[in-house]
Design an enzyme around this catalytic site. Structure first.
Site, PDB file in Angstrom:
ATOM      1  N   LYS A 247       0.850  -1.183   0.000  1.00 48.50           N
ATOM      2  CA  LYS A 247       0.000   0.000   0.000  1.00 48.50           C
ATOM      3  C   LYS A 247       0.898   1.250   0.000  1.00 48.50           C
ATOM      4  CE  LYS A 247      -3.874  -2.816   1.192  1.00 48.50           C
ATOM      5  NZ  LYS A 247      -4.624  -3.554   2.198  1.00 48.50           N
ATOM      6  N   THR A 362     -17.644  -6.652   1.488  1.00 46.63           N
ATOM      7  CA  THR A 362     -16.569  -5.820   2.043  1.00 46.63           C
ATOM      8  C   THR A 362     -17.122  -4.911   3.142  1.00 46.63           C
ATOM      9  OG1 THR A 362     -15.527  -5.886  -0.132  1.00 46.63           O
ATOM     10  CG2 THR A 362     -14.669  -4.278   1.401  1.00 46.63           C
TER      11      THR A 362
HETATM   12  C1  LIG Z   1      -4.978  -5.054   2.177  1.00 51.19           C
HETATM   13  C2  LIG Z   1      -5.062  -5.580   3.581  1.00 51.19           C
HETATM   14  C3  LIG Z   1      -4.315  -6.683   3.988  1.00 51.19           C
HETATM   15  C4  LIG Z   1      -3.567  -7.527   2.998  1.00 51.19           C
HETATM   16  O1  LIG Z   1      -2.408  -6.930   2.576  1.00 51.19           O
HETATM   17  P1  LIG Z   1      -1.835  -7.334   1.149  1.00 51.19           P
HETATM   18  O2  LIG Z   1      -0.402  -6.972   1.230  1.00 51.19           O
HETATM   19  O3  LIG Z   1      -2.619  -6.569   0.143  1.00 51.19           O
HETATM   20  O4  LIG Z   1      -2.052  -8.801   0.995  1.00 51.19           O
HETATM   21  C5  LIG Z   1      -4.290  -7.017   5.321  1.00 51.19           C
HETATM   22  N1  LIG Z   1      -5.009  -6.329   6.231  1.00 51.19           N
HETATM   23  C6  LIG Z   1      -5.784  -5.298   5.864  1.00 51.19           C
HETATM   24  C7  LIG Z   1      -6.553  -4.582   6.900  1.00 51.19           C
HETATM   25  C8  LIG Z   1      -5.855  -4.911   4.529  1.00 51.19           C
HETATM   26  O5  LIG Z   1      -6.669  -3.929   4.163  1.00 51.19           O
END
Ligand SMILES: *Cc1c(COP(=O)(O)O)cnc(C)c1O
Length: 409
Positions: A247, A362
């Site tokens: 992210k 979601t």
């Molecule tokens: C996106 C997300 C994940 C997973 O992370 P990735 O690196 O995309 O697999 C874990 N926890 C939360 C709260 C998320 O939003």
């Protein structure tokens, strides 16, 4: 036996419930984020992305792209195996040291994704604690829920960020029962922040271990990008911090940071770590570059908050139903799956604005929304265009507007 009917029936159910998902074929343009090319059914078009989790645009940062290219050129692409076989390569070791430092912990351990780190991390930790009781926040991400499920131990759900309820459960479990509290620091659908200091108080009072998912906060909060726990001064009080490189750091991969023993135990027991190929060196170098940059640069964090505040102010001023959010996330209430999807289709097709609808599962049914994530690179002109487009869509779909706020601009 006609096996295909099972799958077509499953798909029909999704269509009937209006939650069949369609992905847009997008191609980002490095150096021009949030601009991207949409490969639409009728040809290629320029669009503006308003819902990326590459929150700070680090996925296009010259230092990050440069590190990826340089490493791939120097050492090649793949890791060549699991960590045990051939995969503990130097860029990965450096990245883990960088992450341990970011969170002020002894060590860190890298996984293929944040999803895997939660799933296999929580399951492994809880399995290593005899008679463990997991106390899990009601709004935890699916990856944490799966980790809790795979742990196979008893679990109790506390009402979202409700410390009184959490305390009730901790007290009822008794002082001798090992307890693991699992929560997120920043919940990304509503943009609210967990009361981490209070949760740490309770964990200390009742003798519980803490596991906090900082996926939506690392890079963006805290003076060095250590997350909400760093910002709130409680990083050292949390046993396990989990984060993603996908992210705000703009790459791929997930991790946990904790004491040396915890990390060594997960490294030694977690199937989701042991039996899969390590992340490629180039990805690790790129992530290290992003983390290092954000440890000292505040420009991205400040501009990010400034842009979010401006989007909230402009949309609210225009009467659009911005849901309250304490963070960079800007949720816009729709409350109906069909119109939520339709709003996104019109925004993309007629306004060149890409926002993904957020529907069940979601979020809860009846709380469907648009989830807008401004980045440091969304300028005033783009924000005004967004507000104008949303107003047109709201009118067209007969969605309610609030009384115009006098505080507008
Ligand atoms: C996106 C997300 C994940 C997973 O992370 P990735 O690196 O995309 O697999 C874990 N926890 C939360 C709260 C998320 O939003």
């Amino acid at each position: 036996m006609d096996y295909s009917q099972f799958f077509s029936a499953a798909l029909s159910r999704l269509h009937e419930e209006r939650r069949y998902r369609v992905f847009a074929d997008l191609e980002r343009i490095a150096g021009r984020f949030p601009h991207a090319t949409w490969h639409s059914p009728s040809g290629s078009r320029n669009v503006v992305i308003w819902c990326s989790n590459d929150y700070l645009g680090m996925g296009q940062h010259p230092k990050v792209v440069g590190a990826m290219v340089e490493t791939a050129t120097r050492v090649g692409t793949g890791a060549g195996g699991t960590r045990n076989i051939a995969g503990t390569h130097h860029p990965l070791v450096q990245l883990e040291a960088e992450l341990a430092d970011l969170h002020g912990k002894d060590a860190a351990l890298l996984f293929t994704s944040g999803y895997v780190s939660n799933q296999t991390g929580i399951a492994t930790l809880a399995k290593l604690i005899p008679n463990c009781l997991i106390l899990s926040d009601a709004l935890n991400h699916n990856s944490m829920i799966e980790g809790v499920r795979q742990a196979g131990c008893e679990r109790q759900i506390f009402r979202h960020s409700d410390v009184a309820h959490l305390e009730e459960l901790l007290r009822a479990a008794g002082p001798d029962r090992p307890k693991l509290i699992a929560c997120e620091s920043l919940y990304s659908m509503d943009g609210d922040v967990a009361p981490l200091a209070k949760i740490c108080d309770l964990a200390e009072r009742y003798g519980a271990m803490t596991y906090v998912d900082e996926v939506h906060a690392v890079g963006m909060y805290g003076p060095r990008g250590g997350g909400i726990a760093e910002r709130d001064g409680v990083m050292h009080r949390i046993d396990v911090l989990e984060g993603t490189l996908a992210k705000a750091f703009g790459c791929l991969g997930g991790y946990i940071a904790a004491s040396a023993d915890i990390i060594d135990a997960v490294r030694s027991y977690a199937p989701g770590f042991i039996f899969t190929t390590a992340l490629p060196p180039a990805i690790c170098s790129a992530a290290t570059a992003a983390i290092r940059h954000l440890k000292t640069s505040n420009w991205e964090r400040e501009r990010h908050q400034d842009r979010s505040a401006r989007v909230k102010a402009i949309l609210t001023g225009a009467g659009l139903p911005v849901m309250s959010s304490d963070t960079h996330i800007v949720p816009l209430f729709v409350g109906d799956p069909e119109r939520c999807k339709r709003a996104c289709d019109i925004l993309l097709e007629e306004h060149g604005i890409y926002i993904q609808p957020i529907n069940y599962p979601t979020v809860a049914k009846g709380t469907e929304r648009l989830r807008i994530t401004p980045s440091p690179y969304h300028d005033d002109g783009l924000i005004d265009q967004l507000a104008e487009a949303l107003l047109q869509v709201w009118e067209r779909l007969d969605l309610p507007l609030n009384e115009k706020s006098l505080a507008a601009e």
